[in-house]
Design a protein around this motif. Structure first.
Motif, PDB file in Angstrom:
ATOM      1  N   ARG A  66      20.144   3.337  10.322  1.00  0.00           N
ATOM      2  CA  ARG A  66      18.981   2.668   9.931  1.00  0.00           C
ATOM      3  C   ARG A  66      18.374   3.540   8.602  1.00  0.00           C
ATOM      4  N   VAL A  67      18.017   2.703   7.771  1.00  0.00           N
ATOM      5  CA  VAL A  67      17.445   3.321   6.480  1.00  0.00           C
ATOM      6  C   VAL A  67      15.995   2.623   6.369  1.00  0.00           C
ATOM      7  N   PRO A  68      14.926   3.541   6.127  1.00  0.00           N
ATOM      8  CA  PRO A  68      13.684   2.976   6.283  1.00  0.00           C
ATOM      9  C   PRO A  68      13.251   2.183   5.072  1.00  0.00           C
ATOM     10  N   ILE A  69      12.356   1.126   4.981  1.00  0.00           N
ATOM     11  CA  ILE A  69      11.865   0.385   3.999  1.00  0.00           C
ATOM     12  C   ILE A  69      10.689   1.184   3.568  1.00  0.00           C
ATOM     13  N   ILE A  70      10.459   1.818   2.504  1.00  0.00           N
ATOM     14  CA  ILE A  70       9.108   2.784   2.334  1.00  0.00           C
ATOM     15  C   ILE A  70       8.288   1.851   1.082  1.00  0.00           C
ATOM     16  N   ASP A  71       7.204   1.516   1.508  1.00  0.00           N
ATOM     17  CA  ASP A  71       6.359   1.030   0.575  1.00  0.00           C
ATOM     18  C   ASP A  71       5.270   1.945  -0.016  1.00  0.00           C
ATOM     19  N   ARG A  72       5.440   2.347  -1.363  1.00  0.00           N
ATOM     20  CA  ARG A  72       4.348   3.161  -1.804  1.00  0.00           C
ATOM     21  C   ARG A  72       3.232   2.189  -2.370  1.00  0.00           C
ATOM     22  N   ARG A  73       2.188   2.962  -2.269  1.00  0.00           N
ATOM     23  CA  ARG A  73       0.848   1.997  -2.750  1.00  0.00           C
ATOM     24  C   ARG A  73      -0.206   2.937  -3.121  1.00  0.00           C
ATOM     25  N   LYS A  74      -1.284   2.308  -3.702  1.00  0.00           N
ATOM     26  CA  LYS A  74      -2.380   3.027  -4.296  1.00  0.00           C
ATOM     27  C   LYS A  74      -3.418   2.760  -3.255  1.00  0.00           C
ATOM     28  N   GLY A  75      -4.275   3.723  -3.367  1.00  0.00           N
ATOM     29  CA  GLY A  75      -5.669   3.365  -2.531  1.00  0.00           C
ATOM     30  C   GLY A  75      -6.792   4.158  -2.943  1.00  0.00           C
ATOM     31  N   GLN A  76      -8.028   3.875  -2.656  1.00  0.00           N
ATOM     32  CA  GLN A  76      -9.057   4.632  -3.064  1.00  0.00           C
ATOM     33  C   GLN A  76      -9.938   5.108  -1.495  1.00  0.00           C
ATOM     34  N   VAL A  77     -10.498   6.139  -1.826  1.00  0.00           N
ATOM     35  CA  VAL A  77     -11.086   6.875  -0.492  1.00  0.00           C
ATOM     36  C   VAL A  77     -12.377   6.038  -0.283  1.00  0.00           C
ATOM     37  N   VAL A  78     -12.747   5.559   0.770  1.00  0.00           N
ATOM     38  CA  VAL A  78     -14.073   4.857   0.745  1.00  0.00           C
ATOM     39  C   VAL A  78     -15.035   6.011   1.403  1.00  0.00           C
ATOM     40  N   SER A  79     -14.665   6.783   2.451  1.00  0.00           N
ATOM     41  CA  SER A  79     -15.462   7.639   3.215  1.00  0.00           C
ATOM     42  C   SER A  79     -14.546   8.592   3.782  1.00  0.00           C
ATOM     43  N   LEU A  80     -15.149   9.739   4.137  1.00  0.00           N
ATOM     44  CA  LEU A  80     -14.381  10.874   4.819  1.00  0.00           C
ATOM     45  C   LEU A  80     -15.203  11.393   6.045  1.00  0.00           C
ATOM     46  N   SER A  81     -14.547  11.673   7.016  1.00  0.00           N
ATOM     47  CA  SER A  81     -15.201  12.099   8.257  1.00  0.00           C
ATOM     48  C   SER A  81     -14.243  13.133   9.125  1.00  0.00           C
ATOM     49  N   GLY A  82     -14.568  14.462   8.930  1.00  0.00           N
ATOM     50  CA  GLY A  82     -13.665  15.361   9.580  1.00  0.00           C
ATOM     51  C   GLY A  82     -12.197  15.523   8.908  1.00  0.00           C
ATOM     52  N   ASN A  83     -11.176  15.129   9.646  1.00  0.00           N
ATOM     53  CA  ASN A  83      -9.926  15.031   9.193  1.00  0.00           C
ATOM     54  C   ASN A  83      -9.431  13.613   9.014  1.00  0.00           C
ATOM     55  N   GLU A  84     -10.215  12.689   9.086  1.00  0.00           N
ATOM     56  CA  GLU A  84      -9.915  11.178   8.969  1.00  0.00           C
ATOM     57  C   GLU A  84     -10.629  10.784   7.592  1.00  0.00           C
TER      58      GLU A  84
END
Length: 128
Positions: A66-84
């Motif tokens: 099996r070869v995984p289908i990898i989807d590369r995307r862009k995102g924006q950080v809305v908020s940070l809390s701890g390690n999430e």
């Protein structure tokens, strides 16, 4: 379905493979010569994308994997809390929670654009 099938002989280094239900990046492929009554075998050494553990497998070169289908995307950080972090995808504006690795924790700021990959129902930040 987040993966497709491929023969081992078609794989190359720095591509991806699923070993033990974990998507991995191939670090090395060693093939042996066919024996008197057998097929050529391939030994694959890979590093897990999400768990960063070393995985290996030995199979005939004609074996389908099996070869995984990898989807590369862009995102924006809305908020940070701890390690999430709460991330908004820049293509479809969907928001989701993602855990931040310790090595990139100090580089991430609110409102910053990031790149992440998504495969087999999991996500990971790859570039800040």
């Amino acid at each position: 379905m987040a993966w497709e099938q491929s023969e081992i002989r078609e794989l190359k280094e720095n591509r991806y493979i699923v070993i033990d239900d974990e998507p991995c990046k191939i670090k090395s492929i060693d093939t042996s010569k066919p024996g008197k009554h057998g097929e050529a075998k391939a030994r694959i050494e890979a590093i897990g994308i999400f768990d960063n553990k070393k995985h290996s497998m030995i199979n005939p070169v004609t074996h389908k994997v099996r070869v995984p289908i990898i989807d590369r995307r862009k995102g924006q950080v809305v908020s940070l809390s701890g390690n999430e972090a709460n991330i908004m995808d820049l293509d479809n504006y969907q928001t989701f929670q993602i855990t931040i690795d310790d090595d990139i924790r100090d580089d991430i700021e609110q409102g910053q654009e990031i790149r992440y990959l998504e495969t087999m129902g999991k996500r990971k930040i790859t570039q800040v």
